[in-house]
Design a protein around this motif. Sequence first.
Motif, PDB file in Angstrom:
ATOM      1  N   GLY A   1       0.817  -1.213   0.000  1.00 28.42           N
ATOM      2  CA  GLY A   1       0.000   0.000   0.000  1.00 28.42           C
ATOM      3  C   GLY A   1       0.850   1.262   0.000  1.00 28.42           C
ATOM      4  O   GLY A   1       0.606   2.192  -0.774  1.00 28.42           O
ATOM      5  N   THR A   2       1.860   1.297   0.867  1.00 29.89           N
ATOM      6  CA  THR A   2       2.676   2.509   0.961  1.00 29.89           C
ATOM      7  C   THR A   2       3.557   2.684  -0.266  1.00 29.89           C
ATOM      8  O   THR A   2       3.781   3.797  -0.729  1.00 29.89           O
ATOM      9  CB  THR A   2       3.565   2.479   2.213  1.00 29.89           C
ATOM     10  OG1 THR A   2       4.120   1.170   2.346  1.00 29.89           O
ATOM     11  CG2 THR A   2       2.760   2.810   3.443  1.00 29.89           C
TER      12      THR A   2
ATOM     13  N   ILE B   1      -1.492   4.179   0.240  1.00 31.81           N
ATOM     14  CA  ILE B   1      -1.449   4.775   1.576  1.00 31.81           C
ATOM     15  C   ILE B   1      -0.395   5.879   1.527  1.00 31.81           C
ATOM     16  O   ILE B   1       0.749   5.624   1.153  1.00 31.81           O
ATOM     17  CB  ILE B   1      -1.049   3.721   2.627  1.00 31.81           C
ATOM     18  CG1 ILE B   1      -2.020   2.536   2.582  1.00 31.81           C
ATOM     19  CG2 ILE B   1      -1.018   4.328   4.026  1.00 31.81           C
ATOM     20  CD1 ILE B   1      -1.605   1.372   3.469  1.00 31.81           C
ATOM     21  N   THR B   2      -0.793   7.105   1.867  1.00 32.70           N
ATOM     22  CA  THR B   2       0.169   8.208   1.742  1.00 32.70           C
ATOM     23  C   THR B   2       1.244   8.102   2.813  1.00 32.70           C
ATOM     24  O   THR B   2       1.039   7.484   3.866  1.00 32.70           O
ATOM     25  CB  THR B   2      -0.533   9.570   1.902  1.00 32.70           C
ATOM     26  OG1 THR B   2      -1.060   9.632   3.221  1.00 32.70           O
ATOM     27  CG2 THR B   2      -1.627   9.744   0.891  1.00 32.70           C
TER      28      THR B   2
ATOM     29  N   PRO C   1       4.374   4.795   7.733  1.00 28.73           N
ATOM     30  CA  PRO C   1       5.685   4.660   7.097  1.00 28.73           C
ATOM     31  C   PRO C   1       5.754   3.334   6.342  1.00 28.73           C
ATOM     32  O   PRO C   1       4.935   2.451   6.559  1.00 28.73           O
ATOM     33  CB  PRO C   1       6.643   4.658   8.280  1.00 28.73           C
ATOM     34  CG  PRO C   1       5.845   4.077   9.390  1.00 28.73           C
ATOM     35  CD  PRO C   1       4.421   4.488   9.169  1.00 28.73           C
ATOM     36  N   ILE C   2       6.729   3.239   5.451  1.00 27.11           N
ATOM     37  CA  ILE C   2       6.923   1.967   4.744  1.00 27.11           C
ATOM     38  C   ILE C   2       7.573   0.974   5.719  1.00 27.11           C
ATOM     39  O   ILE C   2       8.607   1.284   6.312  1.00 27.11           O
ATOM     40  CB  ILE C   2       7.834   2.171   3.521  1.00 27.11           C
ATOM     41  CG1 ILE C   2       7.194   3.214   2.600  1.00 27.11           C
ATOM     42  CG2 ILE C   2       8.066   0.863   2.788  1.00 27.11           C
ATOM     43  CD1 ILE C   2       8.058   3.590   1.423  1.00 27.11           C
ATOM     44  N   PRO C   3       6.976  -0.204   5.923  1.00 32.21           N
ATOM     45  CA  PRO C   3       7.510  -1.150   6.906  1.00 32.21           C
ATOM     46  C   PRO C   3       8.990  -1.451   6.717  1.00 32.21           C
ATOM     47  O   PRO C   3       9.738  -1.516   7.696  1.00 32.21           O
ATOM     48  CB  PRO C   3       6.646  -2.389   6.688  1.00 32.21           C
ATOM     49  CG  PRO C   3       5.361  -1.847   6.199  1.00 32.21           C
ATOM     50  CD  PRO C   3       5.702  -0.644   5.365  1.00 32.21           C
ATOM     51  N   SER C   4       9.431  -1.621   5.488  1.00 37.11           N
ATOM     52  CA  SER C   4      10.844  -1.965   5.307  1.00 37.11           C
ATOM     53  C   SER C   4      11.748  -0.813   5.740  1.00 37.11           C
ATOM     54  O   SER C   4      12.850  -1.025   6.230  1.00 37.11           O
ATOM     55  CB  SER C   4      11.118  -2.377   3.862  1.00 37.11           C
ATOM     56  OG  SER C   4      10.603  -1.416   2.991  1.00 37.11           O
TER      57      SER C   4
END
Lengths: 267, 255
Positions: free
Chosen positions: A41-42, A47-48, A53-56
Amino acid sequence: MTEPAERQKLVDFRGGGFVPRSNRWIGLLIFVAILIAVEIGTRTGFITSLTLPIPSDVFATFVELWRSGLLWKHLVPSITRLIVGALFGVSIGITVGILIGLFSIVRAGLAPVIAAIFPIPKIALLPLFVIWFGIDEGSKYALIAFGTFTPTVVATYGAVDNVDRSLIRMGQSFSLTWLSIVRKIVLPGAMPGILSGLRISLAIAIILLVAAEMLGAEYGIGAYILEAGSLYDLERLFVGVAILSILGVTVSAAINWVESRLLNWRV
Amino acid sequence: MDLQLKNIGHQYGDLDVVRGIDLDIPRGKIICIVGPSGCGKSTLLRLIGGLERPIEGQVLQVGTPPADSINPLTFVFQDFALLPWRTVEGNISLVLEDHGLSGKEMEAVISDVLARTNLSDFRKALPKQLSGGMKQRVAIARALAVRPAVMLMDEPLSALDSQTRELLIDDLVTLWTREPFTAVYVTHNLNEAVRLGHSIVVLSRRPGEIREIVNIELPLADRTLGNHQLEEHQKRLWQIMREEALAADQELIDD
Ligand SMILES: Nc1ncnc2c1ncn2[C@@H]1O[C@H](COP(=O)(O)OP(=O)(O)O)[C@@H](O)[C@H]1O
Ligand SMILES: [Mg+2]
């Protein structure tokens, strides 16, 4: 003349279910699935970046924190506060709880006091503790100790009340000394209740730890989260939150382990 | 050591539970107390064992208990009252620990009582692993361990199924035959009473008074299942008890 063969059919099965079965893989699977969904999503922009935040990236931030050695700089004081505070609160709490459970006079005197301080949000007392115990570690220890004290007391004396009276009667009928009855019958009998109280107390301890560190600490998970939040650094915020939840899971696993060692007699 | 009850009476508030009980408990005999439920049998036993003080009358010890007796008046409870967190041997050592026995002496006592109750293989088992009959055997072993002068048994077999009960009656008879012990044995089961009692005390409904004392001369070891003489006794006891039980059953409970 033979009777026509009657129709045969298996009896319908309608039992089963309603039995909790342990299946930890499903929990892990859902967790991973959510992470992957958020990751996709990110990255796609669905997802903005202001929302999550981006999980990675969060993971990378965590690794970075670890590499730089800052992780331990934050974690060690936090865990020290947790252990010292909870140790004081829990041990005094168990002692007072047992005294309340054993002596009617202590109960008459202390139970109302405990009932009165139980619902106070302990965090509201932090400014007072700062004056009493100093802005440094003292006030944090006191806050955590006080916060774990009340639920421990209540759980402990409830557990003592629930010890099987017929076992105590048995002890008396064999002329065991008072101390033996307390040590060998009341205490082990109250252990299940005390441990489940401990579960709640330690969760409260973690919440209070973070609160105390947010209100004035240079190092500590709470301070780290507060700083990340004020800079709107979502990656670091989530690293902090993840550390807290790992801390919570670890504490809970530790209690599980103690329970399985100490309470293996339970049916 | 014998026990003597002199005009025992006891009340809980307004509730008259037992009244005017005079009874001798002679050495080496099993006295069974039967009566309808709620007639104060357990209360009477607690009074005898010193777990409660009688409001009227006295319980007297006649003579001194044997010197090696650790706990002269020892209970065996209906619900076994074993500590679930202790093993079989732990439950037995519990009642020996406060009495200054050396580890070796304690070990000898434990092995001895476990052997006498056929429990030697279950030493390390926890109560949750044992059947009801086994649990009561452990409780009996624990009682034997303190070398009681008088055993006070409150419906010890009532929580067990009838087969297990038969087995345990046999065990008790064997134990007694090998080494006679003194016991007050409370039960509502007339068959148990005629199998185990040298004399059987029938209590009336509440307030419990002694209706009759039946003595049975037949040696315990000869009281086999279906013995004619015993059946006669049991029938007679039932005739005495029937009315009491019926009336007790129809009383309203107001508390
Ligand atoms: N500790 C107590 N307080 C008040 N009432 C009691 C107490 N113990 C027993 N009783 C009452 O005394 C009566 C006799 O009880 P109990 O001795 O247990 O009878 P039994 O063992 O013959 O069935 C019952 O009505 C019971 O409710
Ligand atoms: Mg009873």
